[in-house]
Design a protein around this motif. Structure first.
Motif, short mmCIF file in Angstrom:
data_model
loop_
_atom_site.label_atom_id
_atom_site.label_comp_id
_atom_site.label_asym_id
_atom_site.label_seq_id
_atom_site.Cartn_x
_atom_site.Cartn_y
_atom_site.Cartn_z
N ASN A 102 15.06 9.49 -9.11
CA ASN A 102 13.88 9.89 -9.86
C ASN A 102 12.57 9.52 -9.20
OD1 ASN A 102 15.20 7.37 -10.62
ND2 ASN A 102 13.57 7.05 -12.12
N VAL A 103 12.61 8.99 -7.99
CA VAL A 103 11.39 8.78 -7.19
C VAL A 103 11.38 9.72 -6.00
CG1 VAL A 103 10.05 7.14 -5.85
CG2 VAL A 103 11.20 6.38 -7.93
N ASN A 132 13.99 12.48 -17.57
CA ASN A 132 13.47 11.37 -16.78
C ASN A 132 13.81 11.50 -15.29
OD1 ASN A 132 12.15 9.90 -18.82
ND2 ASN A 132 14.08 9.02 -19.51
N GLY A 194 12.46 1.11 -5.84
CA GLY A 194 12.50 0.88 -7.28
C GLY A 194 11.86 -0.45 -7.65
N TRP A 198 8.60 -1.33 -9.91
CA TRP A 198 8.70 -2.36 -10.96
C TRP A 198 7.44 -3.22 -10.94
CZ3 TRP A 198 13.71 -5.88 -11.10
CH2 TRP A 198 13.62 -6.82 -12.14
N TRP A 285 13.00 -1.46 -14.03
CA TRP A 285 12.82 -0.08 -13.57
C TRP A 285 14.17 0.62 -13.57
CZ3 TRP A 285 8.62 2.82 -12.78
CH2 TRP A 285 8.80 4.06 -12.15
N GLN A 287 16.69 3.50 -12.37
CA GLN A 287 16.99 4.46 -11.33
C GLN A 287 18.03 5.45 -11.84
OE1 GLN A 287 19.41 3.50 -7.74
NE2 GLN A 287 17.67 4.25 -6.55
N ASN A 352 9.59 2.77 -16.53
CA ASN A 352 9.27 4.11 -16.04
C ASN A 352 8.31 4.84 -16.96
OD1 ASN A 352 11.97 3.12 -15.27
ND2 ASN A 352 12.10 4.97 -14.02
N SER A 357 4.99 11.03 -14.18
CA SER A 357 5.49 11.68 -12.97
C SER A 357 4.34 12.17 -12.10
CB SER A 357 6.41 12.85 -13.34
OG SER A 357 5.73 13.79 -14.16
#
Length: 405
Positions: A102-103, A132, A194, A198, A285, A287, A352, A357
Motif C-alpha cells: 500500500n505504499v 486501503n 513502513g 510509522w 503502521w 502493510q 495509515n 493517499s
C-alpha cells in the motif's frame, strides 16, 4: 591501505566483473528461451517460502498446464519488482506481480505499470482492505499485517525492560533501546519504509503542515537515534543480525505476526512483538500486500486466472503459516496458535488513516530523500560495503547487456 592490498582488491574486482559479464550473457540467452513460457510471475524471494508451499506446482495442477511453462522470477524485495517493471515498461515480460504493498502502489500507478482488474474473488475480501490498498484495484490484497518491533525474550523482556509494555517511540531513545534496534533501510526495504511512515504518522511533518499524532517533526527522531540504531539493507539482513545477536541487537523492525513463526513451527513462545503507545493508544503502521496484472501482459487471460486462484481459499489457506501474515480472504484458515501469538491489526490504532493517499503520493519520494540526507553522516550500517561494490559492478553489467542486445 597499502599499494599491494589495493592491487589485490582491484584484481579481485576485475575478476568479479568478468564473471558478472559472463553471467549477463548467459542471462540474455536464458531470457530469450523463456519468452515461450505460458505465464511469467515476478515476486519476492521469501513468498510462501518457510516452511514452504509450492504455489507454482499447485496452480499448474489447478490450471492443467505444465509447471515448466510457468516462469517464476524471484527478486530480493518488492522495491526491486517495481524497478524491474519500470525498466520493462515499454515491452513487458511479466504477466503478474506479487508483493506490491500500500505504499509502493503509488510508484506503480505513477508509471502506469499495472492494469486494473476486478477479480470475482474480491467478494471474499474485506472492502476496507481493498480500499486501503488500492480502491482502483490495480493491486488486489492477498495478505496483511502490522509493522512491529520484534524481540527475543531471552535477551530482553518485560522483567529486564518493563517499559516495553507501554513504550513510545521517544521512549525507545530515552531508555537506550535504540542501541538494541535494527531497522531496514526504507529506500531499499518495504518493511523499513513502513517503519519510516510509522514515525511520520506519529510525529508529523511541519514542512507540509501535517500534524500527525504529536504535531512535531519526524526528522528529529531519526536525528536523535541515528548514532545508535543499526541500519540493514533488507529484512533478511536485519534478521540475520538479530538472530546472531551481534552487539546484543535484540530488537528489529518486523511484523506483528513474526512471533507466530516460532510458536507455530517449534512451539517456542520466546519471541514477542511490541508497538508504540502515544496518546494512550497502541499504534502501528499497516502493510497490505497485493497482487497485480501487468499492463500489456503477454498472457492476460491466464494471468487473471492465476490472480483469481491466488485470492481463493485454496491458496489463502496457506498464507498464515507459510508467509506469516494474515490472509486477505475472510474464509481462509488461521490456527489458534497463530492468532494467540500474533498482534491482530483489529486490536490496535492503525496509523495509515492519518496520512491520506494523496499526501503519501505527493511526498513519499521527498521523505525518502530527506531520510537519506539526514542519515548520511555517522550512519551505523551493516552489509553495505559489499553492496555498494556489487551495485557498481551490476551497473557496468547493465550497460554491457544493452550492448550485447
Amino acid at each position: 591501505m597499502c599499494e599491494n592490498t589495493m592491487k589485490k582488491n582491484l584484481n579481485f574486482l576485475a575478476i568479479l566483473l568478468v564473471l558478472l559479464v559472463i553471467n549477463s550473457q548467459i542471462s540474455v540467452r536464458s531470457e530469450k528461451v523463456q519468452t515461450d513460457n505460458v505465464l511469467t510471475i515476478y515476486t519476492y524471494d521469501s513468498l510462501l517460502a518457510d516452511p514452504g508451499y509450492d504455489f507454482i506446482g499447485a496452480f499448474a495442477n489447478h490450471s492443467r498446464i505444465s509447471k515448466d511453462d510457468i516462469n517464476l522470477i524471484l527478486l530480493s524485495d518488492a522495491n526491486q519488482i517495481v524497478t524491474r517493471l519500470t525498466l520493462e515498461k515499454d515491452s513487458p515480460e511479466a504477466d503478474v506481480v506479487i508483493g506490491i504493498d500500500n505504499v509502493l502502489i503509488y510508484n506503480t500507478k505513477k508509471n502506469n505499470l499495472l492494469k486494473s482488474y476486478n477479480s470475482p474473488e474480491l467478494v471474499n475480501i474485506s472492502s476496507d482492505l481493498i480500499a486501503n490498498l488500492d480502491s482502483e484495484k490495480f493491486v488486489l490484497p492477498y495478505d496483511y499485517g502490522i509493522i512491529a518491533l520484534y524481540y527475543d525474550m531471552n535477551r530482553i523482556n518485560t522483567t529486564t525492560n518493563p517499559e516495553i509494555s507501554n513504550i513510545t517511540l521517544e521512549g525507545i531513545i530515552e531508555n537506550d533501546l535504540d542501541k538494541k534496534l535494527i531497522i531496514e533501510n526504507p529506500t531499499l526495504s518495504s518493511t523499513g519504509l513502513g517503519f519510516l511512515l510509522w514515525t511520520i504518522a506519529v510525529y508529523g511533518d511541519p514542512e507540509i503542515d501535517f500534524k500527525g499524532m504529536l504535531d512535531q517533526d519526524w526528522r528529529n527522531w531519526w536525528k536523535n537515534s541515528k548514532d545508535d540504531i543499526r541500519i540493514a539493507p533488507s529484512w533478511g539482513a536485519a534478521f540475520g543480525e538479530w538472530y546472531e545477536g551481534e552487539e546484543n541487537r535484540s530488537i528489529m523492525v518486523s511484523y506483528g505476526t513474526s512471533p507466530a513463526y516460532s510458536a507455530c513451527l517449534y512451539n517456542d513462545t520466546s519471541q514477542g512483538a511490541f508497538l508504540s503507545h502515544e496518546n494512550g493508544t497502541q499504534n502501528a503502521w499497516l502493510q497490505i500486500e497485493g497482487i497485480g496484472l501487468v499492463n500489456n501482459a503477454p498472457h492476460e487471460d491466464l494471468a487473471k486466472d492465476f490472480i483469481d486462484w491466488f485470492l481463493s481459499k485454496e491458496l489463502q489457506d496457506n498464507i498464515a503459516e507459510n508467509n506469516w501474515m494474515y490472509p486477505a480472504n475472510q474464509h481462509a484458515e488461521v490456527s489458534i496458535t497463530f492468532n494467540e501469538s500474533a498482534i491482530n491489526p483489529e486490536h490496535v490504532n492503525i496509523l495509515n488513516s492519518l496520512i491520506s493517499s494523496e499526501t503519501i503520493g505527493a511526498n513519499l519520494q521527498g521523505w525518502m530523500d530527506d531520510w537519506e540526507t539526514l542519515m548520511s553522516t555517522g550512519l551505523n550500517i551493516s552489509g553495505y560495503n559489499s553492496i555498494f561494490i556489487i551495485i557498481a559492478l551490476l551497473g557496468a553489467v547493465v550497460i554491457l547487456k544493452k550492448k550485447i542486445r
